[in-house]
Design a protein around this motif. Structure first.
Motif, PDB file in Angstrom:
ATOM      1  N   VAL A 106       1.423  12.460   5.906  1.00  0.00           N
ATOM      2  CA  VAL A 106       1.482  11.056   6.337  1.00  0.00           C
ATOM      3  C   VAL A 106       0.315  10.297   5.710  1.00  0.00           C
ATOM      4  CG1 VAL A 106       1.451   9.508   8.327  1.00  0.00           C
ATOM      5  CG2 VAL A 106       2.492  11.780   8.525  1.00  0.00           C
ATOM      6  N   ARG A 107       0.625   9.183   5.096  1.00  0.00           N
ATOM      7  CA  ARG A 107      -0.445   8.318   4.591  1.00  0.00           C
ATOM      8  C   ARG A 107      -0.206   6.898   5.088  1.00  0.00           C
ATOM      9  NH1 ARG A 107      -3.678  11.089   1.264  1.00  0.00           N
ATOM     10  NH2 ARG A 107      -4.804   9.309   0.445  1.00  0.00           N
ATOM     11  N   ILE A 108      -1.282   6.263   5.490  1.00  0.00           N
ATOM     12  CA  ILE A 108      -1.150   4.953   6.120  1.00  0.00           C
ATOM     13  C   ILE A 108      -1.982   3.925   5.374  1.00  0.00           C
ATOM     14  CG2 ILE A 108      -1.520   3.647   8.257  1.00  0.00           C
ATOM     15  CD1 ILE A 108      -1.020   6.185   9.788  1.00  0.00           C
ATOM     16  N   GLY A 109      -1.334   2.847   5.015  1.00  0.00           N
ATOM     17  CA  GLY A 109      -2.026   1.735   4.363  1.00  0.00           C
ATOM     18  C   GLY A 109      -1.576   0.435   4.980  1.00  0.00           C
ATOM     19  N   LYS A 110      -1.746  -0.652   4.221  1.00  0.00           N
ATOM     20  CA  LYS A 110      -1.391  -1.969   4.741  1.00  0.00           C
ATOM     21  C   LYS A 110      -0.185  -2.533   3.999  1.00  0.00           C
ATOM     22  CE  LYS A 110      -5.633  -3.078   4.046  1.00  0.00           C
ATOM     23  NZ  LYS A 110      -6.894  -3.795   3.765  1.00  0.00           N
ATOM     24  N   HIS A 111       0.644  -3.257   4.712  1.00  0.00           N
ATOM     25  CA  HIS A 111       1.705  -4.029   4.088  1.00  0.00           C
ATOM     26  C   HIS A 111       1.421  -5.496   4.380  1.00  0.00           C
ATOM     27  CE1 HIS A 111       5.631  -4.804   2.366  1.00  0.00           C
ATOM     28  NE2 HIS A 111       5.882  -5.629   3.365  1.00  0.00           N
ATOM     29  N   ILE A 112       1.339  -6.287   3.328  1.00  0.00           N
ATOM     30  CA  ILE A 112       0.947  -7.691   3.487  1.00  0.00           C
ATOM     31  C   ILE A 112       2.018  -8.569   2.850  1.00  0.00           C
ATOM     32  CG2 ILE A 112      -0.838  -9.404   2.940  1.00  0.00           C
ATOM     33  CD1 ILE A 112      -2.709  -6.890   2.498  1.00  0.00           C
ATOM     34  N   THR A 113       2.457  -9.592   3.559  1.00  0.00           N
ATOM     35  CA  THR A 113       3.362 -10.565   2.937  1.00  0.00           C
ATOM     36  C   THR A 113       2.645 -11.905   2.815  1.00  0.00           C
ATOM     37  OG1 THR A 113       4.331 -11.205   5.049  1.00  0.00           O
ATOM     38  CG2 THR A 113       5.443  -9.457   3.851  1.00  0.00           C
ATOM     39  N   LEU A 114       2.857 -12.554   1.681  1.00  0.00           N
ATOM     40  CA  LEU A 114       2.274 -13.868   1.407  1.00  0.00           C
ATOM     41  C   LEU A 114       3.384 -14.822   1.001  1.00  0.00           C
ATOM     42  CD1 LEU A 114      -0.470 -12.734  -1.175  1.00  0.00           C
ATOM     43  CD2 LEU A 114      -0.763 -12.917   1.295  1.00  0.00           C
ATOM     44  N   ASN A 115       3.328 -16.053   1.470  1.00  0.00           N
ATOM     45  CA  ASN A 115       4.159 -17.116   0.896  1.00  0.00           C
ATOM     46  C   ASN A 115       3.334 -17.835  -0.161  1.00  0.00           C
ATOM     47  OD1 ASN A 115       6.074 -16.400   2.671  1.00  0.00           O
ATOM     48  ND2 ASN A 115       6.262 -18.396   3.682  1.00  0.00           N
ATOM     49  N   ILE A 116       3.902 -17.985  -1.346  1.00  0.00           N
ATOM     50  CA  ILE A 116       3.135 -18.573  -2.452  1.00  0.00           C
ATOM     51  C   ILE A 116       3.910 -19.739  -3.040  1.00  0.00           C
ATOM     52  CG2 ILE A 116       2.063 -18.136  -4.689  1.00  0.00           C
ATOM     53  CD1 ILE A 116       1.903 -15.201  -3.963  1.00  0.00           C
ATOM     54  N   GLU A 117       3.195 -20.829  -3.235  1.00  0.00           N
ATOM     55  CA  GLU A 117       3.759 -22.003  -3.904  1.00  0.00           C
ATOM     56  C   GLU A 117       3.314 -21.927  -5.366  1.00  0.00           C
ATOM     57  OE1 GLU A 117       5.562 -24.562  -2.206  1.00  0.00           O
ATOM     58  OE2 GLU A 117       6.011 -25.148  -4.281  1.00  0.00           O
TER      59      GLU A 117
END
Lengths: 83, 83
Positions: free
Chosen positions: B38-49
């Motif tokens: 098991v490996r755990i990291g981050k998931h990030i969503t960005l809205n970009i113009e």
């Protein structure tokens, strides 16, 4: 057979995401003002030993429901590939 | 135009991931012993113009390098879709 499950656990859209909000502000301070609506969750990878891809996906979903995601506050999505 | 960037920030493969290790042990205690590594990291969503998909991807990469990922310990991957 070996499979790799990629799991995203994200805060529900209806909920505030204070960590995302803080990162959003920091990005603006760094001059990246075109970026909005930052949301931060977890990305988890699992190696799974299972007979079929469906069985592996079921195991990953069990893991999410039992431990990885708090379904009151978070939604998860699972995708399984052969490893 | 609006784009959505999905970013995964994961600890480098060479490094120990104590959080992943702890979750691995907990999954085994819950009876899910077919799951390993098991490996755990981050998931990030960005809205970009941005004007183009390439420009949006560049902005997301800038954000990773400047703030979101610690490149000494973490690797990131960016995928951009129209939002």
């Amino acid at each position: 057979m070996k499979y790799i499950a990629h799991i995203n656990v994200m805060p529900h859209k209806e909920l505030l995401d204070p960590q995302g909000k803080a990162v959003n502000n920091s990005l603006h301070n760094l001059g990246l003002s075109q970026i909005q609506d930052v949301r931060i969750g977890k990305h988890i990878t699992l190696n799974i030993e299972a007979g079929t891809k469906e069985a592996a996906a079921q195991l990953a979903e069990d893991a999410c429901k039992k431990l990885l995601a708090n379904q009151v506050m978070e939604a998860f999505e699972v995708s399984v590939i052969e490893g």
